[in-house]
Motif scaffolding. Structure first.
Motif, mmCIF file in Angstrom:
data_model
loop_
_atom_site.group_PDB
_atom_site.id
_atom_site.type_symbol
_atom_site.label_atom_id
_atom_site.label_comp_id
_atom_site.label_asym_id
_atom_site.label_seq_id
_atom_site.Cartn_x
_atom_site.Cartn_y
_atom_site.Cartn_z
ATOM 1 N N CYS A 135 3.351 22.509 3.781
ATOM 2 C CA CYS A 135 2.119 22.941 4.202
ATOM 3 C C CYS A 135 2.178 22.367 5.655
ATOM 4 O O CYS A 135 2.476 20.966 5.876
ATOM 5 C CB CYS A 135 1.230 22.535 3.529
ATOM 6 S SG CYS A 135 0.626 23.648 2.066
ATOM 7 N N HIS A 136 1.435 23.337 6.386
ATOM 8 C CA HIS A 136 1.121 22.644 7.952
ATOM 9 C C HIS A 136 -0.151 21.808 7.629
ATOM 10 O O HIS A 136 -0.950 22.280 6.846
ATOM 11 C CB HIS A 136 0.709 23.942 8.976
ATOM 12 C CG HIS A 136 0.249 23.518 10.218
ATOM 13 N ND1 HIS A 136 -0.953 23.231 10.604
ATOM 14 C CD2 HIS A 136 1.119 23.901 11.484
ATOM 15 C CE1 HIS A 136 -0.742 23.065 11.767
ATOM 16 N NE2 HIS A 136 0.038 23.466 12.385
ATOM 17 N N PRO A 137 -0.019 20.705 8.233
ATOM 18 C CA PRO A 137 -1.402 19.589 7.929
ATOM 19 C C PRO A 137 -2.644 19.806 8.337
ATOM 20 O O PRO A 137 -3.348 19.602 8.002
ATOM 21 C CB PRO A 137 -0.572 18.339 8.679
ATOM 22 C CG PRO A 137 0.336 18.796 9.576
ATOM 23 C CD PRO A 137 1.063 19.909 9.302
ATOM 24 N N GLN A 138 -2.582 20.779 9.318
ATOM 25 C CA GLN A 138 -3.981 21.280 9.638
ATOM 26 C C GLN A 138 -4.542 22.546 9.041
ATOM 27 O O GLN A 138 -5.552 22.745 8.377
ATOM 28 C CB GLN A 138 -4.210 21.657 11.231
ATOM 29 C CG GLN A 138 -4.781 20.640 12.007
ATOM 30 C CD GLN A 138 -4.640 20.845 13.459
ATOM 31 O OE1 GLN A 138 -3.759 21.204 13.902
ATOM 32 N NE2 GLN A 138 -5.873 20.345 14.030
ATOM 33 N N LEU A 139 -3.573 23.682 9.119
ATOM 34 C CA LEU A 139 -3.911 25.061 8.713
ATOM 35 C C LEU A 139 -3.720 25.150 7.249
ATOM 36 O O LEU A 139 -4.446 26.281 6.567
ATOM 37 C CB LEU A 139 -2.866 26.017 9.331
ATOM 38 C CG LEU A 139 -2.903 26.081 10.869
ATOM 39 C CD1 LEU A 139 -1.805 26.890 11.327
ATOM 40 C CD2 LEU A 139 -4.250 26.256 11.141
ATOM 41 N N GLN A 140 -3.193 24.382 6.240
ATOM 42 C CA GLN A 140 -3.068 24.297 5.050
ATOM 43 C C GLN A 140 -2.505 25.663 4.472
ATOM 44 O O GLN A 140 -2.905 26.160 3.544
ATOM 45 C CB GLN A 140 -4.322 23.894 4.220
ATOM 46 C CG GLN A 140 -4.993 22.732 4.424
ATOM 47 C CD GLN A 140 -4.075 21.449 4.277
ATOM 48 O OE1 GLN A 140 -3.391 21.431 3.027
ATOM 49 N NE2 GLN A 140 -3.565 20.691 5.083
ATOM 50 N N ASP A 151 1.641 13.831 7.273
ATOM 51 C CA ASP A 151 0.624 14.892 7.513
ATOM 52 C C ASP A 151 -0.379 14.488 8.617
ATOM 53 O O ASP A 151 -1.736 14.841 8.557
ATOM 54 C CB ASP A 151 -0.401 14.659 6.095
ATOM 55 C CG ASP A 151 0.528 15.163 5.086
ATOM 56 O OD1 ASP A 151 1.171 15.989 5.176
ATOM 57 O OD2 ASP A 151 0.312 14.534 3.753
ATOM 58 N N PHE A 152 0.170 13.681 9.529
ATOM 59 C CA PHE A 152 -0.666 13.092 10.687
ATOM 60 C C PHE A 152 -1.223 14.536 11.398
ATOM 61 O O PHE A 152 -0.598 15.253 11.873
ATOM 62 C CB PHE A 152 -0.003 12.140 11.542
ATOM 63 C CG PHE A 152 -0.814 11.738 12.838
ATOM 64 C CD1 PHE A 152 -1.635 10.741 12.844
ATOM 65 C CD2 PHE A 152 -0.749 12.419 14.070
ATOM 66 C CE1 PHE A 152 -2.525 10.161 13.716
ATOM 67 C CE2 PHE A 152 -1.518 11.794 15.295
ATOM 68 C CZ PHE A 152 -2.331 10.965 14.892
ATOM 69 N N VAL A 153 -2.674 14.328 11.558
ATOM 70 C CA VAL A 153 -3.225 15.305 12.692
ATOM 71 C C VAL A 153 -4.115 14.566 13.785
ATOM 72 O O VAL A 153 -4.847 13.726 13.472
ATOM 73 C CB VAL A 153 -4.141 16.144 11.795
ATOM 74 C CG1 VAL A 153 -5.206 17.002 12.820
ATOM 75 C CG2 VAL A 153 -3.383 16.914 10.734
ATOM 76 N N GLY A 154 -3.823 14.697 14.996
ATOM 77 C CA GLY A 154 -4.632 14.118 16.030
ATOM 78 C C GLY A 154 -3.719 13.607 17.129
ATOM 79 O O GLY A 154 -2.612 14.067 17.266
ATOM 80 N N LEU A 155 -4.007 12.916 17.767
ATOM 81 C CA LEU A 155 -3.505 12.244 19.221
ATOM 82 C C LEU A 155 -3.195 10.973 19.158
ATOM 83 O O LEU A 155 -4.095 10.053 18.696
ATOM 84 C CB LEU A 155 -4.557 12.486 20.421
ATOM 85 C CG LEU A 155 -4.018 12.368 21.782
ATOM 86 C CD1 LEU A 155 -3.072 13.563 22.110
ATOM 87 C CD2 LEU A 155 -5.146 12.419 22.610
ATOM 88 N N GLU A 156 -1.843 10.675 19.385
ATOM 89 C CA GLU A 156 -1.264 9.264 19.229
ATOM 90 C C GLU A 156 -0.484 9.050 20.593
ATOM 91 O O GLU A 156 0.402 9.630 20.592
ATOM 92 C CB GLU A 156 -0.485 9.334 17.923
ATOM 93 C CG GLU A 156 -0.102 7.776 17.768
ATOM 94 C CD GLU A 156 -0.918 6.841 17.351
ATOM 95 O OE1 GLU A 156 -0.587 5.514 17.734
ATOM 96 O OE2 GLU A 156 -1.899 7.172 16.698
ATOM 97 N N GLY A 157 -0.919 7.949 21.430
ATOM 98 C CA GLY A 157 -0.135 7.780 22.603
ATOM 99 C C GLY A 157 0.143 8.882 23.350
ATOM 100 O O GLY A 157 1.204 9.106 23.925
ATOM 101 N N GLY A 158 -1.020 9.788 23.406
ATOM 102 C CA GLY A 158 -0.540 11.046 24.310
ATOM 103 C C GLY A 158 0.235 12.267 23.786
ATOM 104 O O GLY A 158 0.429 13.317 24.259
#
Length: 171
Positions: A133-138, A100-107
């Motif tokens: 489920c899409h982790p951002q759009l739910q 469910d990770f949302v964000g920036l990790e190592g580019g």
């Protein structure tokens, strides 16, 4: 173990490179959930048609470690990184989601934006994970595919065999 979804694509020696990628991913990740293989026209440049599919698996690797291993698999399959972004590919493997990770990790920005932009990513993802489920759009990938303009990009399922097993449309 974290659930992941990866997109695979090739438009250079397509059977050879998709088969090699599936072999390498199974060796790395174990059991794979594999979508149908879809053929589509090149987007953003004139070139041979692509084969695309999505693979689901689980990993103990961190995002950056996983990305490094995937790049190594691409490189072992003749991937050239010096050309333009939109150009022929022996093999392209992208991390679509990492749990469910949302964000920036190592580019690496996750979930990958191509999920909702490209039919050749969303359709195979909706095929193997329609209730996820899409982790951002739910919204589920099945819902996102139903809402997608399915006439905007042409793609079609093809017969593809891997390790003596036919990978074909499940519809």
């Amino acid at each position: 173990m974290t659930a992941i979804y990866l997109s695979l694509g090739s438009n250079v020696e397509r059977y050879k490179h998709i088969t090699a990628a599936l072999d390498a991913l199974e060796h790395l990740l174990g059991d794979l959930t594999i979508s149908s293989v879809y053929e589509s026209k090149s987007i953003g440049f004139d070139g041979s048609n692509f084969f695309n599919l999505v693979v689901g698996a689980h990993t103990h690797l961190a995002i950056v470690e996983l990305s490094e291993v995937l790049k190594r698999i691409e490189d072992e399959n003749g991937r050239k990184r010096s050309g333009p972004k939109f150009s022929p590919r022996t093999l392209d493997i992208d991390i679509l989601t990492y749990g469910d990770f949302v964000g920036l990790e190592g580019g690496i920005e996750l979930p990958r934006a191509e999920i909702t932009k490209n039919a050749f990513v969303l359709l195979p993802l909706a095929e193997i994970a329609p209730q996820v489920c899409h982790p951002q759009l739910q919204k589920t990938y099945g819902e996102l595919w139903q809402e997608y303009d399915q006439t905007s990009q042409s793609l079609w399922a093809i017969d593809f065999e891997w390790r003596g097993k036919k990978i074909s449309a499940r519809r």
